[in-house]
Scaffold this active site. Structure first.
Site, PDB file in Angstrom:
ATOM      1  N   GLU A  85      28.058 -12.720  69.127  1.00  0.00           N
ATOM      2  CA  GLU A  85      29.467 -11.458  69.244  1.00  0.00           C
ATOM      3  C   GLU A  85      29.767 -11.057  68.464  1.00  0.00           C
ATOM      4  OE1 GLU A  85      33.186  -8.758  71.873  1.00  0.00           O
ATOM      5  OE2 GLU A  85      31.810 -10.810  72.754  1.00  0.00           O
ATOM      6  N   ILE A 165      33.664 -16.056  74.317  1.00  0.00           N
ATOM      7  CA  ILE A 165      34.205 -15.934  75.108  1.00  0.00           C
ATOM      8  C   ILE A 165      34.974 -14.333  75.575  1.00  0.00           C
ATOM      9  CG2 ILE A 165      37.033 -15.388  75.605  1.00  0.00           C
ATOM     10  CD1 ILE A 165      38.195 -17.651  73.663  1.00  0.00           C
ATOM     11  N   THR A 168      38.176 -10.703  76.187  1.00  0.00           N
ATOM     12  CA  THR A 168      39.060 -11.688  75.424  1.00  0.00           C
ATOM     13  C   THR A 168      39.975 -10.813  75.552  1.00  0.00           C
ATOM     14  OG1 THR A 168      37.155 -11.848  74.061  1.00  0.00           O
ATOM     15  CG2 THR A 168      39.350 -11.906  72.657  1.00  0.00           C
TER      16      THR A 168
END
Length: 377
Positions: A85, A165, A168
């Site tokens: 990402e 993650i 976030t």
């Protein structure tokens, strides 16, 4: 780097990567001053238009680059197909652009991190030590029996999607809000997941998934242990560690984003579903595979391939799947999410996004009634 046993097994490498990621996430989160220092707001193409503010943290970027480094080291054939990402670029307080990279040695990685954490050498050294630490998942995690993967597995045909993650905003704030359903939180550290999904590059089908919750088990105040879930769904091997019984066979529960359309919520209520709202695409999909909810529905194009590849692989190993919401409703048949990029996708620049929304189910028998009802809109 990691303890993968006597033979190199991609599943073991990914599990070790996920635990290393969880350790990094916990280390960054354990010091609020450090966390505030590490946060940088996403802008431009990096930002998710669904959120007013979208953040990346050094933890996100460092985890992603650590996973890419470790997988590529053990499986060079996969090196060019490991995607994530986050952009690896950070701007330090001197307004210098720094590319985060895992070095050949702990010293090299420390030097790179020091260029971001200007004046915080101890923090840089601690993070670098975690990146290069050997982790032993066998004694730390409840993994079940890990299978050996088929010898004929073609690593040249495997790609990886990483969400270092997920959730976030919850990771940064840490504020927990509970729902009316035991075990399901609306926001909080419980919603944070590390997602690593492997897919076949020729078919676009997800085949191996790891979903880890760095804050899944609270041992004491500010001390957590990872909850980790894995699944393999190859033509010759199906295995997982997700042997959960359904929450309550007499109650049906669907989980949504809080921004979901009210008419879709009403349709599910009319089908007898109770409704829960929660943060994090990975977390919501996780609740499906742990049998805590029956369905996860999202009508909007607000998730990406890195959000869904890992949980979809696990759901496939369980007999479920994640489907394209719009295509499945329109055609009134199950159309699974796919991870190949068409020429049209690439030209539009949106090939990373799940443009049709999603429906995640562990029991595919529930899909027909869902599609019929949603098709009446």
């Amino acid at each position: 780097m990691c303890d993968v046993g006597d033979s190199v097994n991609l599943l073991r490498v990914l599990i070790n990567c996920a635990e290393k990621a969880a350790n990094i996430a916990r280390l960054c989160r354990s010091n609020e001053d450090l966390l505030n220092l590490l946060v940088q707001e996403k802008t431009g193409a990096e930002a998710n238009a669904r959120f007013e503010h979208d953040f990346k943290t050094l933890a996100d970027v460092l985890i992603q680059e650590t996973i890419k480094h470790d997988v590529a080291t053990w499986f060079p054939a996969m090196r060019e197909a490991i995607l994530g990402e986050e952009s690896p670029n950070f701007t330090n307080k001197l307004d210098e652009n720094v590319t985060i990279a895992v070095g050949a040695t702990e010293k090299d990685t420390t030097a790179c991190l020091e260029s971001v954490l200007t004046g915080h050498e101890q923090a840089a050294a601690a993070l670098a030590a975690e990146v290069h630490r050997v982790v032993n998942t066998e004694t730390e995690l409840e993994l079940g029996d890990l299978p050996e993967l088929p010898e004929q597995l073609d690593y040249n045909n495997l790609g990886v999607w990483i969400d270092p993650i997920d959730a976030t905003a919850e990771y940064i704030s840490g504020d927990t809000i509970f729902t009316n359903f035991p075990g399901i939180t609306s926001t909080g550290l419980d919603c944070v997941t590390v997602l690593i999904g492997v897919y076949e590059r020729d078919t676009g089908v997800p085949v191996i998934g790891i979903v880890a919750q760095p804050f899944g088990k609270k041992l004491e105040e500010h001390v957590y242990k990872t909850s980790l879930y894995w699944g393999v769904c190859l033509s010759t091997l199906q295995a997982h560690n997700c042997n959960f019984e359904a929450r309550d066979k007499h109650r049906k529960l669907c989980i949504f984003s809080s921004s979901e359309q009210s008419d879709i919520l009403q349709n599910l209520i009319e089908l007898g579903y109770e409704i829960a709202f929660s943060a994090g695409a990975g977390h919501k999909a996780l609740k499906v595979l742990t049998h805590e909810v029956d369905v996860y529905v999202l009508s909007k194009a607000s998730t990406f391939k890195w959000d869904t590849c890992a949980p979809q692989a696990i759901l496939r190993a369980l007999g479920g799947n994640i489907y394209d919401y719009k295509a499945s409703v329109k055609q009134q048949q199950a159309i699974p999410l796919n991870y190949t990029a068409t020429a049209e996708d690439a030209e539009e620049g949106d090939w990373k996004r799940n443009t049709g929304g999603l429906i995640a189910v562990r029991n595919v028998d529930a899909l027909e009634a869902l599609l019929n009802k949603l098709g009446d809109q």
